[in-house]
Design a protein around this motif. Structure first.
Motif, PDB file in Angstrom:
ATOM      1  N   SER A   2       0.792  -1.006   0.230  1.00 19.98           N
ATOM      2  CA  SER A   2      -0.151   0.047   0.060  1.00 19.98           C
ATOM      3  C   SER A   2       0.727   1.284  -0.032  1.00 19.98           C
ATOM      4  O   SER A   2       0.611   2.290  -0.555  1.00 19.98           O
ATOM      5  CB  SER A   2      -1.127   0.040   1.141  1.00 19.98           C
ATOM      6  OG  SER A   2      -1.861  -1.040   1.463  1.00 19.98           O
ATOM      7  N   LEU A   3       2.067   1.255   0.738  1.00 20.99           N
ATOM      8  CA  LEU A   3       2.960   2.300   0.905  1.00 20.99           C
ATOM      9  C   LEU A   3       3.397   2.619  -0.324  1.00 20.99           C
ATOM     10  O   LEU A   3       3.744   3.684  -1.038  1.00 20.99           O
ATOM     11  CB  LEU A   3       3.934   2.215   2.015  1.00 20.99           C
ATOM     12  CG  LEU A   3       3.569   2.486   3.279  1.00 20.99           C
ATOM     13  CD1 LEU A   3       4.460   1.806   4.531  1.00 20.99           C
ATOM     14  CD2 LEU A   3       3.190   3.995   3.585  1.00 20.99           C
ATOM     15  N   LYS A   4       4.054   1.433  -1.203  1.00 22.83           N
ATOM     16  CA  LYS A   4       4.672   1.604  -2.207  1.00 22.83           C
ATOM     17  C   LYS A   4       3.766   2.100  -3.688  1.00 22.83           C
ATOM     18  O   LYS A   4       4.237   2.891  -4.423  1.00 22.83           O
ATOM     19  CB  LYS A   4       5.171   0.227  -2.821  1.00 22.83           C
ATOM     20  CG  LYS A   4       6.436  -0.380  -1.925  1.00 22.83           C
ATOM     21  CD  LYS A   4       6.795  -1.484  -2.530  1.00 22.83           C
ATOM     22  CE  LYS A   4       8.028  -2.048  -1.614  1.00 22.83           C
ATOM     23  NZ  LYS A   4       8.440  -3.509  -1.752  1.00 22.83           N
ATOM     24  N   GLU A   5       2.257   1.836  -3.597  1.00 21.20           N
ATOM     25  CA  GLU A   5       1.693   2.367  -4.543  1.00 21.20           C
ATOM     26  C   GLU A   5       1.076   3.764  -4.390  1.00 21.20           C
ATOM     27  O   GLU A   5       0.329   4.443  -5.065  1.00 21.20           O
ATOM     28  CB  GLU A   5       0.243   1.458  -4.674  1.00 21.20           C
ATOM     29  CG  GLU A   5       0.781   0.175  -5.084  1.00 21.20           C
ATOM     30  CD  GLU A   5      -0.394  -1.095  -5.052  1.00 21.20           C
ATOM     31  OE1 GLU A   5      -1.607  -0.680  -4.930  1.00 21.20           O
ATOM     32  OE2 GLU A   5      -0.165  -2.062  -5.736  1.00 21.20           O
ATOM     33  N   ALA A   6       1.345   4.299  -3.005  1.00 22.67           N
ATOM     34  CA  ALA A   6       0.915   5.831  -2.454  1.00 22.67           C
ATOM     35  C   ALA A   6       1.355   6.618  -3.448  1.00 22.67           C
ATOM     36  O   ALA A   6       2.844   6.676  -3.856  1.00 22.67           O
ATOM     37  CB  ALA A   6       1.107   6.049  -1.157  1.00 22.67           C
ATOM     38  N   ARG A   7       0.607   7.523  -4.036  1.00 24.80           N
ATOM     39  CA  ARG A   7       0.961   8.750  -4.976  1.00 24.80           C
ATOM     40  C   ARG A   7       1.944   9.846  -4.036  1.00 24.80           C
ATOM     41  O   ARG A   7       2.392  10.539  -4.609  1.00 24.80           O
ATOM     42  CB  ARG A   7       0.065   9.129  -5.813  1.00 24.80           C
ATOM     43  CG  ARG A   7      -0.410   8.229  -6.950  1.00 24.80           C
ATOM     44  CD  ARG A   7      -1.719   8.613  -7.471  1.00 24.80           C
ATOM     45  NE  ARG A   7      -2.826   8.595  -6.335  1.00 24.80           N
ATOM     46  CZ  ARG A   7      -4.100   8.677  -6.879  1.00 24.80           C
ATOM     47  NH1 ARG A   7      -4.382   8.866  -7.890  1.00 24.80           N
ATOM     48  NH2 ARG A   7      -5.108   8.529  -5.646  1.00 24.80           N
ATOM     49  N   GLY A   8       1.491   9.968  -2.907  1.00 30.34           N
ATOM     50  CA  GLY A   8       1.986  11.106  -2.180  1.00 30.34           C
ATOM     51  C   GLY A   8       3.215  11.144  -1.504  1.00 30.34           C
ATOM     52  O   GLY A   8       3.633  11.952  -0.677  1.00 30.34           O
ATOM     53  N   PHE A   9       4.110   9.989  -1.848  1.00 31.23           N
ATOM     54  CA  PHE A   9       5.504  10.076  -1.404  1.00 31.23           C
ATOM     55  C   PHE A   9       6.617  10.026  -2.531  1.00 31.23           C
ATOM     56  O   PHE A   9       6.214   9.411  -3.688  1.00 31.23           O
ATOM     57  CB  PHE A   9       5.639   8.737  -0.648  1.00 31.23           C
ATOM     58  CG  PHE A   9       4.568   8.618   0.545  1.00 31.23           C
ATOM     59  CD1 PHE A   9       4.860   9.612   1.540  1.00 31.23           C
ATOM     60  CD2 PHE A   9       3.556   7.675   0.647  1.00 31.23           C
ATOM     61  CE1 PHE A   9       3.779   9.648   2.547  1.00 31.23           C
ATOM     62  CE2 PHE A   9       2.783   7.910   1.767  1.00 31.23           C
ATOM     63  CZ  PHE A   9       2.867   8.626   2.547  1.00 31.23           C
ATOM     64  N   ASP A  10       7.690  10.348  -2.318  1.00 33.19           N
ATOM     65  CA  ASP A  10       8.779  10.457  -3.335  1.00 33.19           C
ATOM     66  C   ASP A  10       9.559   9.219  -3.678  1.00 33.19           C
ATOM     67  O   ASP A  10       9.272   8.120  -2.927  1.00 33.19           O
ATOM     68  CB  ASP A  10       9.519  11.756  -3.352  1.00 33.19           C
ATOM     69  CG  ASP A  10      10.433  11.368  -1.942  1.00 33.19           C
ATOM     70  OD1 ASP A  10      10.550  10.321  -1.331  1.00 33.19           O
ATOM     71  OD2 ASP A  10      11.031  12.461  -1.492  1.00 33.19           O
ATOM     72  N   SER A  11      10.462   9.294  -4.649  1.00 32.08           N
ATOM     73  CA  SER A  11      10.933   7.829  -5.124  1.00 32.08           C
ATOM     74  C   SER A  11      12.124   7.583  -4.257  1.00 32.08           C
ATOM     75  O   SER A  11      12.275   6.515  -4.035  1.00 32.08           O
ATOM     76  CB  SER A  11      11.531   8.380  -6.532  1.00 32.08           C
ATOM     77  OG  SER A  11      12.579   9.614  -6.731  1.00 32.08           O
ATOM     78  N   GLU A  12      12.856   8.497  -3.448  1.00 32.04           N
ATOM     79  CA  GLU A  12      13.802   8.265  -2.285  1.00 32.04           C
ATOM     80  C   GLU A  12      13.078   7.299  -1.307  1.00 32.04           C
ATOM     81  O   GLU A  12      13.579   6.485  -0.954  1.00 32.04           O
ATOM     82  CB  GLU A  12      14.197   9.378  -1.904  1.00 32.04           C
ATOM     83  CG  GLU A  12      15.441   9.160  -0.822  1.00 32.04           C
ATOM     84  CD  GLU A  12      15.889  10.594  -0.202  1.00 32.04           C
ATOM     85  OE1 GLU A  12      16.415  10.329   0.834  1.00 32.04           O
ATOM     86  OE2 GLU A  12      15.728  11.677  -0.948  1.00 32.04           O
TER      87      GLU A  12
END
Length: 336
Positions: free
Chosen positions: A261-271
């Motif tokens: 779920s975290l990996k698919e979230a759009r609100g976080f950056d690539s780092e």
């Protein structure tokens, strides 16, 4: 009942005092007793002697209206950190959310007030002042100065720019003042902002900086990670991070793993996503903690460039309005 933001500032202040006492090699239980003796903390009559730090935080937190379940999630996260020997980090985490701004820096709230005042001043100029000059010059059979005509075209009642600016300001006020009421309506706006190259990158970076502290202080198990996200959502209630966490929690509620779920979230950056992809979970959490400690975008390191640019823009607009008002006066004086 205290407001959520005011209560969080109080909790952050208590967390800083507790952390300072722990740095002086005072044991947690004694540190809490000292703050009770100083009347900074209420009497800990029902405190858990094995979890003095989380009990102290629980005694200070007040649940915001409409969200009584937000306090237990924050307290549960602090208690979990304390049980794993990371009580000091939990205190730093809470304390760092409310560090006072450095002297001379301007908060977004102050900038919003300045923008509201600016809109009122411009509306007065556009409706009552400049049209009067227009009537006087029309009666005299001459034209307004070119700069005054330009300003009137931009901020006049028939100009779309002033209404676009008023609508943008209304959206900003709605976003900052009543996000709890209009939270679901702000999700499309969040998606729009995240799609913008510069603004989206800034929002993702800020969300990732903050969530790194919450997740980094949690344990590797899914339950602890879920509690950390719930605590972050509650603590940052009404902000962009809270809505990003809500997106993760909605996905997790369907049975999806919290990491996915975290990996698919759009609100976080690539780092942030790269840190989550590290196979060793302890190393992944250590990477998040390192980011949180070294980041330069949290409140105590917040750049003053944006407020300075906004205030410079406000000054330019005010100067243009004043010049546009005085030029017709000078021209009238030369015609007499």
């Amino acid at each position: 009942m205290a407001s959520a933001s005011g209560n969080h500032r109080q909790v952050a202040a208590v967390a800083r005092r507790l952390h300072a006492l722990l740095e002086e090699s005072i044991v947690p239980a004694r540190a809490v007793q000292i703050l009770v003796a100083e009347s900074i903390l209420p009497t800990q009559s029902n405190a858990d002697s094995s979890r003095p730090l989380s009990s102290a935080i629980a005694s200070m937190l007040v649940p915001p209206a409409g969200s009584p379940g937000s306090v237990p999630s924050v307290v549960a996260h602090v208690a979990g950190c304390e049980a794993r020997g990371r009580g000091e980090m939990a205190l730093r985490l809470l304390a760092r959310q409310g560090i006072p701004r450095a002297q001379g820096r301007t908060s977004l709230g102050v900038i919003t007030v300045e923008l509201v005042v600016l809109m009122i001043v411009l509306a007065i100029h556009a409706i009552f002042v400049l049209p009067q000059f227009q009537s006087m010059f029309d009666a005299a059979g001459t034209e307004l100065p070119a700069f005054t005509r330009l300003v009137l075209a931009l901020i006049g009642p028939s100009s779309p720019f002033i209404w676009i600016a008023a609508l943008a300001l209304l959206i900003l006020l709605m976003w900052r003042i009543v996000p709890f009421v209009f939270g679901p309506l702000l999700r499309p706006l969040d998606r729009l902002l995240l799609a913008l190259p510069l603004i989206g990158a800034k929002i993702r970076q800020g969300n990732s900086d903050r969530i790194s502290g919450w997740l980094g202080s949690a344990a590797v198990d899914a339950t602890s990670q879920l509690t950390a996200i719930e605590a972050a959502q509650a603590w940052h209630r009404g902000g962009a991070l809270s809505r990003a966490c809500a997106e993760v929690l909605r996905a997790a509620a369907t049975g999806k793993e919290i990491l996915a779920s975290l990996k698919e979230a759009r609100g976080f950056d690539s780092e942030f996503h790269a840190a989550l992809a590290i196979s060793d979970r302890e190393d992944a959490l250590a990477t998040l903690r390192a980011r949180w400690r070294s980041v330069g975008a949290l409140p105590e390191f917040q750049s003053s460039l944006t407020p300075a640019l906004v205030q410079t823009g406000i000054g330019i607009v005010v100067a243009a309005a004043v010049i546009a008002m005085y030029l017709p006066i000078f021209k009238l004086a030369s015609l007499l």
